[in-house]
Design a protein around this motif. Structure first.
Motif, PDB file in Angstrom:
ATOM      1  N   LEU A  55      -0.167  -1.566  -0.011  1.00 18.34           N
ATOM      2  CA  LEU A  55       0.419  -2.021  -1.277  1.00 18.34           C
ATOM      3  C   LEU A  55      -0.625  -2.012  -2.392  1.00 18.34           C
ATOM      4  O   LEU A  55      -0.355  -1.570  -3.513  1.00 18.34           O
ATOM      5  N   ASN A  56      -1.827  -2.505  -2.081  1.00 19.56           N
ATOM      6  CA  ASN A  56      -2.905  -2.479  -3.079  1.00 19.56           C
ATOM      7  C   ASN A  56      -3.257  -1.046  -3.466  1.00 19.56           C
ATOM      8  O   ASN A  56      -3.482  -0.747  -4.643  1.00 19.56           O
ATOM      9  N   SER A  57      -3.328  -0.166  -2.480  1.00 18.90           N
ATOM     10  CA  SER A  57      -3.627   1.243  -2.764  1.00 18.90           C
ATOM     11  C   SER A  57      -2.549   1.846  -3.651  1.00 18.90           C
ATOM     12  O   SER A  57      -2.849   2.594  -4.594  1.00 18.90           O
ATOM     13  N   LEU A  58      -1.290   1.519  -3.369  1.00 19.77           N
ATOM     14  CA  LEU A  58      -0.185   2.049  -4.172  1.00 19.77           C
ATOM     15  C   LEU A  58      -0.268   1.544  -5.605  1.00 19.77           C
ATOM     16  O   LEU A  58      -0.136   2.324  -6.553  1.00 19.77           O
ATOM     17  N   ILE A  66       0.368  12.116  -8.347  1.00 17.63           N
ATOM     18  CA  ILE A  66       1.760  11.990  -7.891  1.00 17.63           C
ATOM     19  C   ILE A  66       1.845  12.282  -6.396  1.00 17.63           C
ATOM     20  O   ILE A  66       2.511  11.566  -5.642  1.00 17.63           O
ATOM     21  N   GLN A  67       1.139  13.325  -5.961  1.00 23.25           N
ATOM     22  CA  GLN A  67       1.168  13.660  -4.532  1.00 23.25           C
ATOM     23  C   GLN A  67       0.539  12.547  -3.690  1.00 23.25           C
ATOM     24  O   GLN A  67       1.035  12.214  -2.614  1.00 23.25           O
ATOM     25  N   LYS A  68      -0.551  11.967  -4.175  1.00 27.42           N
ATOM     26  CA  LYS A  68      -1.169  10.855  -3.449  1.00 27.42           C
ATOM     27  C   LYS A  68      -0.226   9.663  -3.400  1.00 27.42           C
ATOM     28  O   LYS A  68      -0.122   8.983  -2.370  1.00 27.42           O
ATOM     29  N   THR A  69       0.467   9.405  -4.510  1.00 21.05           N
ATOM     30  CA  THR A  69       1.416   8.292  -4.549  1.00 21.05           C
ATOM     31  C   THR A  69       2.537   8.514  -3.553  1.00 21.05           C
ATOM     32  O   THR A  69       2.949   7.586  -2.845  1.00 21.05           O
ATOM     33  N   LEU A  70       3.045   9.733  -3.486  1.00 26.08           N
ATOM     34  CA  LEU A  70       4.095  10.030  -2.514  1.00 26.08           C
ATOM     35  C   LEU A  70       3.595   9.829  -1.090  1.00 26.08           C
ATOM     36  O   LEU A  70       4.317   9.300  -0.235  1.00 26.08           O
ATOM     37  N   GLY A  71       2.371  10.233  -0.818  1.00 27.83           N
ATOM     38  CA  GLY A  71       1.783  10.018   0.502  1.00 27.83           C
ATOM     39  C   GLY A  71       1.648   8.542   0.815  1.00 27.83           C
ATOM     40  O   GLY A  71       1.950   8.097   1.934  1.00 27.83           O
ATOM     41  N   LEU A  72       1.205   7.769  -0.177  1.00 32.29           N
ATOM     42  CA  LEU A  72       1.076   6.322   0.021  1.00 32.29           C
ATOM     43  C   LEU A  72       2.444   5.676   0.258  1.00 32.29           C
ATOM     44  O   LEU A  72       2.579   4.784   1.094  1.00 32.29           O
ATOM     45  N   LEU A  73       3.453   6.143  -0.469  1.00 24.86           N
ATOM     46  CA  LEU A  73       4.798   5.606  -0.256  1.00 24.86           C
ATOM     47  C   LEU A  73       5.301   5.926   1.145  1.00 24.86           C
ATOM     48  O   LEU A  73       5.945   5.091   1.785  1.00 24.86           O
ATOM     49  N   HIS A  74       4.995   7.118   1.620  1.00 32.21           N
ATOM     50  CA  HIS A  74       5.400   7.493   2.980  1.00 32.21           C
ATOM     51  C   HIS A  74       4.700   6.596   4.005  1.00 32.21           C
ATOM     52  O   HIS A  74       5.332   6.091   4.926  1.00 32.21           O
ATOM     53  N   GLN A  75       3.396   6.411   3.830  1.00 31.35           N
ATOM     54  CA  GLN A  75       2.652   5.539   4.748  1.00 31.35           C
ATOM     55  C   GLN A  75       3.173   4.109   4.688  1.00 31.35           C
ATOM     56  O   GLN A  75       3.309   3.439   5.711  1.00 31.35           O
TER      57      GLN A  75
END
Length: 189
Positions: free
Chosen positions: A79-82, A50-59
């Motif tokens: 987008l692919n990473s997300l 979840i924390q990684k997803t939030l970081g990816l969303l921020h980026q």
């Protein structure tokens, strides 16, 4: 180069954290397979995802907010990473069996703190505990009063009752101690 473009280029290079999405996802897949059956460890993996997803969303937000033709490749990579991280999160979440009361979700939907639910449950338990303690104390008082009255009327029977009661208590204590002794003679701790 602005901050979103530097964040975009930082996300495309290197093999460590913040590298491209493929490497991050592969690291997550290995942690998912080594998670085992430990519920706490499974939950920690989901929280990390979840924390990684939030970081990816921020980026992703930074990349989109300053989008230009040069940032198309970093945008696609993010987008692919997300998508891969969301897929990984679903896989990790399947190993967690957490039941959240509907009241907690309703409080969150209403914009309230879910700790209110915990506080209300604890206060309810305290109230019920006090009521139960009051009933228990009332029955103890009734028992004591009945024994006093019976002792005045039937002293021999009450003495016999107390002897039987003491023997029964001693037997119960002996059985409890016997159950707490291991076959090798050690006490269960």
């Amino acid at each position: 180069m602005d901050s979103s473009q530097s964040a975009a280029t930082a996300g495309t290079g290197g093999g460590g954290p913040g590298g491209n999405g493929m490497i991050i996802s592969q690291a997550n897949d290995t942690t998912a397979t080594t998670a085992g059956d430990d519920p706490k460890q499974n939950l920690n993996h989901v929280i990390n995802s979840i924390q990684k997803t939030l970081g990816l969303l921020h980026q992703l937000n930074l990349t989109v907010s300053s989008f230009n033709a040069a940032s198309q490749l970093p945008l696609l990579q993010r987008l692919n990473s997300l998508v891969m991280e969301l897929d990984n999160m679903v896989k990790l979440a399947e190993k967690c069996n957490i039941q959240v009361p509907m009241e907690v979700l309703n409080l969150i939907d209403d914009g309230k703190n879910p700790d209110e639910f915990t506080r209300d449950v604890i206060n309810s338990c305290i109230t019920k505990n006090q009521i139960t303690k009051g009933k228990t104390d009332a029955f103890k008082g009734l028992r004591r009063h009945l024994l006093e009255e019976l002792e005045q009327t039937f002293p021999d029977e009450v003495e016999s009752y107390r002897e039987i009661r003491a023997a029964s208590a001693a037997e119960s204590k002996r059985l409890a101690q016997a159950q707490s002794i291991l076959p090798n003679g050690d006490m269960k701790g």
